[in-house]
Design an enzyme around this catalytic site. Sequence first.
Site, short mmCIF file in Angstrom:
data_model
loop_
_atom_site.label_atom_id
_atom_site.label_comp_id
_atom_site.label_asym_id
_atom_site.label_seq_id
_atom_site.Cartn_x
_atom_site.Cartn_y
_atom_site.Cartn_z
N HIS A 29 -25.88 18.14 50.42
CA HIS A 29 -26.72 18.71 49.36
C HIS A 29 -26.55 17.88 48.09
CE1 HIS A 29 -23.02 20.33 47.61
NE2 HIS A 29 -22.67 20.61 48.87
N GLU A 33 -20.37 15.89 45.50
CA GLU A 33 -19.37 15.83 46.58
C GLU A 33 -19.47 14.52 47.35
OE1 GLU A 33 -19.80 19.49 48.90
OE2 GLU A 33 -20.17 20.50 47.01
N HIS A 76 -25.22 22.02 44.17
CA HIS A 76 -23.97 22.41 43.50
C HIS A 76 -22.98 21.28 43.69
CE1 HIS A 76 -22.93 23.39 47.65
NE2 HIS A 76 -21.66 23.45 47.30
ZN LIG Z 1 -20.87 21.27 49.63
#
Ligand SMILES: [Zn+2]
Length: 273
Positions: free
Chosen positions: A104, A135, A116
């Site tokens: 994501h 991330e 996020h």
């Molecule tokens: Zn994640």
Amino acid sequence: MKILMQIDMEGITGVTTWEHVTPGHAEYARFRRLMTQDVNAAIRGACEAGADEIVVADGHWNGSNILVEELDPRARLNTGSPSPLSMMQGIDESVDGVMFIGYHARNGTPNAVLDHTWSRMTVANVWLNDILTGEYGLNAAVAGHFGVPVIMASGDQTACGQIVEQLGDMETAIVKQATGRYAAECLTPEVSQELIFTTAARAVNRLAEGDVPDPFVVDAPFRVTVEFFTSDMADRASLLPGSQREDTRVSITTKDMVSTYRGFRAMVTLALS
Ligand SMILES: [Zn+2]
């Protein structure tokens, strides 16, 4: 060739809401099966192209989402948490390439399903040195510490775009076109898993030919800066010895990327406590 598959859930086929990815919710059972199927498609593709060792790391929530009994038996599964390297459990110098499946976009991104960065309750932004990242960047930098490139990503168009922009020209499987945080036009599993299969095979073929991005290596010393949503979160994160604080931003600097990754996780864990 040994491949580490790093799996998140928000970018899995069909996922558009937190209910789909939250243990305990009725919808979750459907999507952990689809998550397992997306992973199996990547395993089939990688093996078809000559990969002979596959390690999977379940990196969503508590790391206990993938159905081990339904996973392709050619893979081994890292599951559970906390583990020493969290989302990147299983990485070391013996790995030849990393695949990001179900990824994501970073927090705050428009047209990105469930955007996020690590913790949707606490983290507004993350910088690695001066690089705004998600991330994908943190995890890629840990792979880079071991000299390993990221060779493929799957997720929505925005996640795949951010990953290619930061990490370089790699194979991507866009399984949905996001039109908002909670909305997307999704491929059906039959179609998306065929796409993941062919993309993974192409990625491993490119790895064999040396046609993949360089490992993601940022300059030492390694500073991670976290901007938290509220000041009390920064109060708790800044309890970490060696951290530095400015308003809602807390940073830590170390001499190696793995320690910086651990420092990041420690700050976010403190902020949530
Ligand atoms: Zn994640």
